[in-house]
Scaffold this motif. Structure first.
Motif, PDB file in Angstrom:
ATOM      1  N   THR A 297       0.961  -1.056  -0.134  1.00  6.41           N
ATOM      2  CA  THR A 297      -0.161   0.020   0.075  1.00  6.41           C
ATOM      3  C   THR A 297       0.953   1.250   0.068  1.00  6.41           C
ATOM      4  N   ASN A 298       0.566   1.995  -1.134  1.00  4.88           N
ATOM      5  CA  ASN A 298       1.609   3.238  -1.362  1.00  4.88           C
ATOM      6  C   ASN A 298       0.832   4.538  -0.657  1.00  4.88           C
ATOM      7  N   LEU A 299       1.581   5.695  -0.441  1.00  2.00           N
ATOM      8  CA  LEU A 299       0.928   6.692  -0.151  1.00  2.00           C
ATOM      9  C   LEU A 299       0.527   7.380  -1.438  1.00  2.00           C
ATOM     10  N   LEU A 304       0.710  11.933   0.836  1.00  2.00           N
ATOM     11  CA  LEU A 304       2.278  12.255   0.984  1.00  2.00           C
ATOM     12  C   LEU A 304       2.103  13.882   1.402  1.00  2.00           C
ATOM     13  N   ALA A 305       1.576  14.577   0.712  1.00  2.00           N
ATOM     14  CA  ALA A 305       1.790  15.918   1.059  1.00  2.00           C
ATOM     15  C   ALA A 305       1.463  16.160   2.475  1.00  2.00           C
ATOM     16  N   LYS A 306       0.552  15.586   2.936  1.00  2.00           N
ATOM     17  CA  LYS A 306      -0.040  15.620   4.519  1.00  2.00           C
ATOM     18  C   LYS A 306       1.163  15.208   5.166  1.00  2.00           C
ATOM     19  N   LYS A 312       8.026  14.079  11.902  1.00  2.00           N
ATOM     20  CA  LYS A 312       8.107  12.586  12.548  1.00  2.00           C
ATOM     21  C   LYS A 312       7.521  11.661  11.704  1.00  2.00           C
ATOM     22  N   LEU A 313       6.379  11.825  10.792  1.00  2.00           N
ATOM     23  CA  LEU A 313       5.927  11.126   9.969  1.00  2.00           C
ATOM     24  C   LEU A 313       6.777  10.836   8.790  1.00  2.00           C
ATOM     25  N   ALA A 314       7.434  11.957   8.156  1.00  2.00           N
ATOM     26  CA  ALA A 314       8.311  11.889   7.404  1.00  2.00           C
ATOM     27  C   ALA A 314       9.428  10.908   7.231  1.00  2.00           C
ATOM     28  N   ALA A 315       9.937  11.035   8.505  1.00  2.00           N
ATOM     29  CA  ALA A 315      10.866  10.114   9.166  1.00  2.00           C
ATOM     30  C   ALA A 315      10.792   8.614   8.931  1.00  2.00           C
ATOM     31  N   ARG A 551       6.144   4.598   1.243  1.00  2.00           N
ATOM     32  CA  ARG A 551       5.165   3.763   2.222  1.00  2.00           C
ATOM     33  C   ARG A 551       5.675   4.098   3.465  1.00  2.00           C
ATOM     34  N   LEU A 552       4.708   4.125   4.368  1.00  2.00           N
ATOM     35  CA  LEU A 552       4.848   4.384   5.804  1.00  2.00           C
ATOM     36  C   LEU A 552       5.195   2.871   6.824  1.00  2.00           C
ATOM     37  N   TYR A 553       5.976   3.139   7.646  1.00  2.00           N
ATOM     38  CA  TYR A 553       6.102   1.968   8.433  1.00  2.00           C
ATOM     39  C   TYR A 553       6.075   2.432   9.954  1.00  2.00           C
TER      40      TYR A 553
END
Length: 577
Positions: A297-299, A304-306, A312-315, A551-553
């Motif tokens: 599942t991709n952003l 992605l803009a958010k 912290k999320l971007a990291a 992608r987030l983790y």
């Protein structure tokens, strides 16, 4: 797969990669250089340690969990936790991860002089989850059962490459087995091919080379509890792969497996989830979700803009690439696409900047002028046969149209998928329509629903003259990328055909054969790059862009490793403690 898987399915086509939701072969990667076999942590801080539960939140169910039926060892790397193979991918970040390395075997295989015979020796001390020894006969049987019609779905290469493979129907109907696979002793297996195949070490990574003990084979029901040769065993498989729980295989020995770290005690795969829910849970990272990842599942652009606005999320966002190319395909049997000047005019008229923007922007797509992806393992050689700059060259396009006998322009139809989540989406079609209008080309859009679209473009009898599609390789080499699309001998007259241009040029076919004889993979890569340039100069396709994946983790996930082979987070390296 490479479904590019996927998607040459061949992976990349019949299950095309989604730009927003992204199919299982899409990419994701860490933004640092930690991880890999060094064991250094990326993602959350701290040294990775054994223990805990890693949760996998996915959209697509982990169905057909049988090594015979899995197309590749993809599926977000989940199968490779249970099914070891003769060779495997190098578990390191980026380009280093596109190398093939030994797994059950002691080496990458020993080829005969003409690469038609490949011999492998198994490592000592290999065991199943019940403690019994893994033998070469088990690998032979595992391959043979993948030929059974009731276990269809796997990659077609062994059927195509092995002598006698085309007519073999599996061990349930033919007890004699394939004579082209010999097992002279418990640790040796020999493959006899009907033509040279220097890429065989790559093929040996596919799950069909995973061992299956004959006594434990339950046919189609084997997927409920396949016998593990990897670090984890299946303890629960519910809803046809919607819930898959793995726990440690105590008989797996890390001394025989340099690639899999196997840090967590438990892997809990939960699938069939909405993509927005997956990203919301990973973003919040609460409770068990702090130790969660996604492999499919991709952003999307808005998400992605958010995320980018939150440090912290971007990291916790990884960027990665899978070998995949989105392109315009031509059918020269439909006028005016039989005229190379018309195809060249379209190549010059395309505005790749607007196409990239339609695909989600430069964070999610990179402009492409070559058919081969930019990873070195494919043999990528930079070229632009029809240089038109970032925004196209309508003046050059008009000049070519005039030479082709269309001084007042022409009207053509572009076929695309109506699904907005696909690389063949209406937005991308509209961007092409607007760009070609500047060159005097009126483009009518024909949008079809997914099934109708696939049925139309992959059938030589109904294939349109001008349409959007994409391709991904089953392994990071030029062979499975170029041959299915441009080798004339792979044109399928009845069934799914991927050589849309129906190119059947003797010099191209001969070069494919010559490269396949090479067992030096680096030397082969250079030749694939040169062949890509030769084909590209004929304007048989218009490469548009290579997708990029974000992608987030979860915040507790450590040792994030994502390679250019699969482009997805490698669960075998991840830790949660």
């Amino acid at each position: 797969m490479s479904q590019p898987s996927f998607i040459s399915r061949r992976v990349a086509t019949t299950a095309a990669v989604s730009l927003v939701l992204v199919a299982g072969l899409a990419a994701c990667g860490p933004q640092d250089d930690g991880g890999g076999k060094s064991g250094s942590a990326s993602g959350a801080s701290g040294k990775p340690a054994k223990g805990g539960t890693l949760t996998v939140l996915n959209s697509k169910p982990q169905d057909d969990f049988d090594p015979a039926r899995l197309y590749t060892s993809g599926g977000g790397n989940v199968p490779s936790l249970v099914f070891r193979t003769l060779t495997t991918r190098n578990r390191e970040n980026g380009a280093a991860g596109s190398k093939v390395v030994p797994d059950l075997a002691t080496d990458l295989g020993r080829p005969s002089k003409n690469a038609t015979v490949w011999t492998y020796t198994l490592k000592e001390g290999l065991k199943y989850e019940d403690g019994t020894a893994i033998t070469s006969a088990d690998i032979k049987y595992g391959i043979e059962r993948s030929f059974a019609p009731e276990l269809s779905g796997g990659a077609p290469y062994l059927r195509d490459w092995l002598i006698g493979g085309a007519d073999y129907q599996g061990p349930y109907k033919d007890k004699k087995g394939l004579a082209s696979i010999e097992v002279p002793d418990a640790r040796t297996i020999v493959f006899h091919l009907n033509k040279p195949e220097g890429d065989f070490p790559y093929l040996a990574t596919q799950t069909q080379t995973s061992p299956v003990p004959r006594a434990e084979d339950k046919g189609a029901k084997y997927e409920n509890h396949p016998i593990s040769s990897g670090p984890y065993k299946v303890v629960k498989n519910e809803g046809d792969g919607e819930r898959l729980v793995l726990e440690r295989n105590t008989f797996w020995s890390p001394a025989t497996d340099e690639e899999r770290k196997a840090y967590p005690d438990r892997i809990d795969v939960r699938s069939g989830l909405d993509s927005a829910v997956i990203n919301q849970r990973l973003s919040a990272s609460r409770g068990a979700d702090a130790a969660a990842v996604t492999t499919d599942t991709n952003l999307g652009p808005a998400e992605l803009a958010k995320v980018t606005g939150d440090k912290k999320l971007a990291a916790r966002v990884g960027t990665g690439h899978f070998g995949y190319t989105n392109y315009i395909a031509f059918n020269p049997k439909v006028k005016p696409f039989d005229d190379p000047k018309v195809r060249q005019a379209i190549s010059y008229a395309v505005d790749r900047t607007s196409v990239v923007n339609a695909a989600g922007g430069s964070s999610l797509a990179e402009p492409a002028t070559t058919f081969l992806p930019e990873q070195a393992s494919f043999g990528h050689s930079a070229y632009d046969a029809f240089p038109a700059g970032k925004a196209g060259d309508p003046a050059k396009a008009k000049e070519l149209l005039k030479e082709a006998g269309h001084p007042k322009g022409l009207t053509i139809t572009l076929t695309h998928n109506n699904d907005k989540n696909f690389e063949t989406s209406p937005e991308i079609a509209t961007a092409i329509q607007e760009a070609l209008k500047k060159a005097g080309i009126t483009v009518k859009l024909q949008g079809l629903e997914s099934n109708a679209y696939s049925d139309k473009i992959y059938n030589v009898k109904t294939e349109p003259g001008f349409f959007l599609t994409g391709w991904g390789a089953d392994w990071p080499s030029g062979g499975p990328f170029l041959a299915p699309i441009f080798d004339g001998r792979q044109i399928v007259r009845s069934g799914y055909n991927f050589n849309s241009f129906q190119l059947d040029e003797p010099s191209v076919n001969k070069e494919v054969d010559e490269i396949n004889k090479l067992t030096d993979l680096d030397a082969a890569a250079k030749r694939w790059g040169a062949l890509d340039k030769k084909i590209g100069e004929q304007a048989v396709t218009v490469p548009l862009f290579h997708p990029v994946y974000k992608r987030l983790y979860g915040e507790a996930v450590k040792n994030v490793v994502i390679s250019d082979w699969t482009g997805v987070l490698d669960i075998s390296q991840a830790a949660v403690k």
